[in-house]
Design an enzyme around this catalytic site. Structure first.
Site, PDB file in Angstrom:
ATOM      1  N   ILE A 120       0.853  -1.195   0.000  1.00  0.00           N
ATOM      2  CA  ILE A 120       0.000   0.000   0.000  1.00  0.00           C
ATOM      3  C   ILE A 120       0.885   1.239   0.000  1.00  0.00           C
ATOM      4  O   ILE A 120       1.838   1.326   0.793  1.00  0.00           O
ATOM      5  CB  ILE A 120      -0.891   0.017   1.264  1.00  0.00           C
ATOM      6  CG1 ILE A 120      -1.725  -1.265   1.339  1.00  0.00           C
ATOM      7  CG2 ILE A 120      -1.801   1.251   1.290  1.00  0.00           C
ATOM      8  CD1 ILE A 120      -2.378  -1.496   2.693  1.00  0.00           C
ATOM      9  N   ASP A 152       8.450   7.068  -1.476  1.00  0.00           N
ATOM     10  CA  ASP A 152       7.897   8.352  -1.920  1.00  0.00           C
ATOM     11  C   ASP A 152       7.589   8.167  -3.403  1.00  0.00           C
ATOM     12  O   ASP A 152       8.512   7.921  -4.195  1.00  0.00           O
ATOM     13  CB  ASP A 152       8.954   9.453  -1.695  1.00  0.00           C
ATOM     14  CG  ASP A 152       8.474  10.822  -2.157  1.00  0.00           C
ATOM     15  OD1 ASP A 152       7.604  10.899  -3.043  1.00  0.00           O
ATOM     16  OD2 ASP A 152       8.999  11.824  -1.635  1.00  0.00           O
ATOM     17  N   ASN A 198      -2.623   4.392  -3.185  1.00  0.00           N
ATOM     18  CA  ASN A 198      -3.466   5.266  -2.361  1.00  0.00           C
ATOM     19  C   ASN A 198      -2.851   6.651  -2.165  1.00  0.00           C
ATOM     20  O   ASN A 198      -3.572   7.631  -1.997  1.00  0.00           O
ATOM     21  CB  ASN A 198      -3.676   4.565  -1.007  1.00  0.00           C
ATOM     22  CG  ASN A 198      -4.137   5.520   0.067  1.00  0.00           C
ATOM     23  OD1 ASN A 198      -5.297   5.942   0.082  1.00  0.00           O
ATOM     24  ND2 ASN A 198      -3.233   5.894   0.973  1.00  0.00           N
ATOM     25  N   TYR A 247      -6.668  18.875  -9.033  1.00  0.00           N
ATOM     26  CA  TYR A 247      -6.887  17.579  -8.377  1.00  0.00           C
ATOM     27  C   TYR A 247      -7.798  16.710  -9.242  1.00  0.00           C
ATOM     28  O   TYR A 247      -7.498  15.537  -9.495  1.00  0.00           O
ATOM     29  CB  TYR A 247      -7.492  17.813  -6.995  1.00  0.00           C
ATOM     30  CG  TYR A 247      -7.838  16.549  -6.231  1.00  0.00           C
ATOM     31  CD1 TYR A 247      -6.859  15.670  -5.796  1.00  0.00           C
ATOM     32  CD2 TYR A 247      -9.172  16.238  -5.923  1.00  0.00           C
ATOM     33  CE1 TYR A 247      -7.177  14.515  -5.081  1.00  0.00           C
ATOM     34  CE2 TYR A 247      -9.501  15.094  -5.201  1.00  0.00           C
ATOM     35  CZ  TYR A 247      -8.506  14.235  -4.786  1.00  0.00           C
ATOM     36  OH  TYR A 247      -8.825  13.099  -4.081  1.00  0.00           O
ATOM     37  N   LYS A 270      -7.269  12.916 -10.910  1.00  0.00           N
ATOM     38  CA  LYS A 270      -8.097  11.747 -10.589  1.00  0.00           C
ATOM     39  C   LYS A 270      -8.862  11.258 -11.827  1.00  0.00           C
ATOM     40  O   LYS A 270      -9.043  10.057 -12.007  1.00  0.00           O
ATOM     41  CB  LYS A 270      -9.056  12.069  -9.440  1.00  0.00           C
ATOM     42  CG  LYS A 270      -8.341  12.320  -8.096  1.00  0.00           C
ATOM     43  CD  LYS A 270      -7.584  11.092  -7.607  1.00  0.00           C
ATOM     44  CE  LYS A 270      -6.974  11.271  -6.229  1.00  0.00           C
ATOM     45  NZ  LYS A 270      -6.262  10.104  -5.739  1.00  0.00           N
TER      46      LYS A 270
HETATM   47  N1  LIG Z   1     -10.309  12.014   2.431  1.00  0.00           N
HETATM   48  C1  LIG Z   1     -11.112  12.156   1.426  1.00  0.00           C
HETATM   49  O1  LIG Z   1     -12.150  12.847   1.526  1.00  0.00           O
HETATM   50  C2  LIG Z   1     -10.818  11.487   0.105  1.00  0.00           C
HETATM   51  C3  LIG Z   1     -11.878  11.351  -0.802  1.00  0.00           C
HETATM   52  C4  LIG Z   1     -11.632  10.751  -2.025  1.00  0.00           C
HETATM   53  C5  LIG Z   1     -10.370  10.268  -2.319  1.00  0.00           C
HETATM   54  N2  LIG Z   1      -9.357  10.408  -1.432  1.00  0.00           N
HETATM   55  C6  LIG Z   1      -8.034   9.886  -1.820  1.00  0.00           C
HETATM   56  O2  LIG Z   1      -7.621   8.959  -0.850  1.00  0.00           O
HETATM   57  C7  LIG Z   1      -6.195   8.876  -0.854  1.00  0.00           C
HETATM   58  C8  LIG Z   1      -5.702   8.925   0.576  1.00  0.00           C
HETATM   59  O3  LIG Z   1      -6.052  10.160   1.162  1.00  0.00           O
HETATM   60  P1  LIG Z   1      -6.504  10.310   2.686  1.00  0.00           P
HETATM   61  O4  LIG Z   1      -7.864  10.857   2.692  1.00  0.00           O
HETATM   62  O5  LIG Z   1      -6.221   9.071   3.441  1.00  0.00           O
HETATM   63  O6  LIG Z   1      -5.544  11.514   3.140  1.00  0.00           O
HETATM   64  P2  LIG Z   1      -4.258  11.547   4.083  1.00  0.00           P
HETATM   65  O7  LIG Z   1      -4.604  11.099   5.451  1.00  0.00           O
HETATM   66  O8  LIG Z   1      -3.712  12.929   3.900  1.00  0.00           O
HETATM   67  O9  LIG Z   1      -3.288  10.469   3.442  1.00  0.00           O
HETATM   68  C9  LIG Z   1      -2.553  10.714   2.267  1.00  0.00           C
HETATM   69  C10 LIG Z   1      -1.377   9.774   2.252  1.00  0.00           C
HETATM   70  O10 LIG Z   1      -0.650   9.991   1.019  1.00  0.00           O
HETATM   71  C11 LIG Z   1       0.715  10.121   1.378  1.00  0.00           C
HETATM   72  N3  LIG Z   1       1.484  10.836   0.382  1.00  0.00           N
HETATM   73  C12 LIG Z   1       1.355  12.109  -0.069  1.00  0.00           C
HETATM   74  N4  LIG Z   1       2.312  12.373  -0.967  1.00  0.00           N
HETATM   75  C13 LIG Z   1       3.072  11.238  -1.079  1.00  0.00           C
HETATM   76  C14 LIG Z   1       4.205  10.878  -1.840  1.00  0.00           C
HETATM   77  N5  LIG Z   1       4.820  11.745  -2.674  1.00  0.00           N
HETATM   78  N6  LIG Z   1       4.687   9.617  -1.723  1.00  0.00           N
HETATM   79  C15 LIG Z   1       4.122   8.726  -0.876  1.00  0.00           C
HETATM   80  N7  LIG Z   1       3.070   9.018  -0.104  1.00  0.00           N
HETATM   81  C16 LIG Z   1       2.545  10.266  -0.213  1.00  0.00           C
HETATM   82  C17 LIG Z   1       0.707  10.827   2.733  1.00  0.00           C
HETATM   83  O11 LIG Z   1       1.968  10.651   3.320  1.00  0.00           O
HETATM   84  P3  LIG Z   1       2.622  11.675   4.393  1.00  0.00           P
HETATM   85  O12 LIG Z   1       2.081  11.234   5.740  1.00  0.00           O
HETATM   86  O13 LIG Z   1       4.067  11.478   4.257  1.00  0.00           O
HETATM   87  O14 LIG Z   1       2.158  13.063   4.008  1.00  0.00           O
HETATM   88  C18 LIG Z   1      -0.407  10.033   3.408  1.00  0.00           C
HETATM   89  O15 LIG Z   1       0.070   8.802   3.860  1.00  0.00           O
HETATM   90  C19 LIG Z   1      -5.706  10.035  -1.723  1.00  0.00           C
HETATM   91  O16 LIG Z   1      -5.314   9.519  -2.986  1.00  0.00           O
HETATM   92  C20 LIG Z   1      -6.924  10.925  -1.873  1.00  0.00           C
HETATM   93  O17 LIG Z   1      -6.918  11.628  -3.094  1.00  0.00           O
HETATM   94  C21 LIG Z   1      -9.554  11.003  -0.203  1.00  0.00           C
END
Ligand SMILES: NC(=O)c1ccc[n+]([C@@H]2O[C@H](COP(=O)([O-])OP(=O)(O)OC[C@H]3O[C@@H](n4cnc5c(N)ncnc54)[C@H](OP(=O)(O)O)[C@@H]3O)[C@@H](O)[C@H]2O)c1
Length: 272
Positions: free
Chosen positions: A10, A57, A84, A149, A153
């Protein structure tokens, strides 16, 4: 093969959906490569047997190579890849800098492609596997001040739908997860903002709307369960929309003028 010997890798497992997904697969008996940018900050749950925390990363291909190698050395195979990792660049397109745009695509699109390209030869050699790409309801719908964004997506949606035809002959499934709004770090800390003086009132509305909304959103657990279902249901179903179905339904049945009115009213607090 029993789930006791299966392995999931993941990306972005340090928080939110990625972390919840890692914990859920672990609970189901899988080996888990919970990759993250800063494993040094990983929670205590990563100390369990059957979990490793390689540094990955997605914008740095060498870290992808090393993390995949580490996973193979430890668990011998990769059955499921969950792409993810991601964040949202918010704000008016007119204010987006080339660096911001590049970073958004590097993370959400090019990083995902590099990860798939690194893992694919392994899945092909194994003769099976599943690639799960986390997009969003924003991968098929679009809301104000989120153009970049959405562009990433929507790109991943098209990429995934095309890829599934290529990979079927190798017994590799491609799945898309389209979550609705989920309470994670995403809205308050995970996003970056572009700014431009001509849009400051709109930005304020969208920020107020998102911050207010964040507290009432569901947690990431249902998304984690849906990702697990996608990984294990053996179907050819492509799209799964945890907490997102209602938006797609509304968008499909409402006339565009009414949909646009509702989004404008709710998110921008105005009629135009
Ligand atoms: N939350 C929502 O409402 C929502 C809705 C639809 C889709 N999503 C999608 O769900 C996915 C996860 O988001 P989340 O809601 O769980 O938010 P989150 O808690 O901010 O998690 C995002 C994750 O992505 C990691 N990340 C960011 N840039 C990265 C990079 N360059 N390399 C590796 N890891 C990286 C972050 O790592 P760090 O801890 O190092 O920053 C964190 O682990 C995303 O793709 C987002 O677009 C979220």
């Amino acid at each position: 093969m029993s789930s006791m010997n299966k392995t999931v890798l993941i990306t972005g497992a340090s928080s939110g959906i990625g972390e919840a997904t890692a914990k859920y697969f672990l609970q189901k008996g899988w080996n888990v490569a919970a990759t993250m940018r800063s494993p040094i900050n990983a929670g205590d749950w990563t100390k369990a047997d059957k979990v490793i925390c390689p540094r990955l990363d997605v914008t740095r291909p060498e870290t992808i190579e090393i993390a995949v190698r580490e996973t193979l050395e430890c668990f011998g195979r990769i059955d499921v890849l969950v792409n993810n990792a991601g964040y949202a660049l918010m704000g008016p397109l007119e204010g987006v800098t080339p660096e911001q745009l590049e970073r958004q695509f590097q993370t959400n699109v090019f990083g995902l492609v590099s990860t798939i390209q690194t893992v694919l030869p392994i899945l092909r050699q194994q003769g099976s596997g599943t690639i799960i790409n986390v997009t969003s309801i924003g991968g098929r719908l679009a809301f104000p001040l989120t153009s970049c964004y959405h562009a990433t997506k929507w790109a991943v949606e098209g990429l995934s739908e095309s890829l599934r035809y290529e990979l079927r002959r190798f017994n590799i499934q491609v799945k898309i997860i389209e979550p609705g709004g989920i309470k994670t770090n995403f809205i308050n800390h995970g996003s970056a903002w572009a700014s431009h003086p001509n849009y400051s009132d709109m930005v304020k509305h969208v920020k107020d709307f998102s911050e207010g909304l964040n507290n009432s959103l569901p947690g990431p657990e249902k998304v984690a369960k849906t990702i697990y279902k996608a990984a294990s249901d053996r179907s050819h179903k492509l799209r799964y929309s945890p907490h997102g179905e209602v938006f797609f339904f509304m968008h499909a049945i409402l006339p565009d003028s009414l949909w646009r009115y509702l989004v404008t009213r709710l998110m921008l607090g105005s009629n135009k």
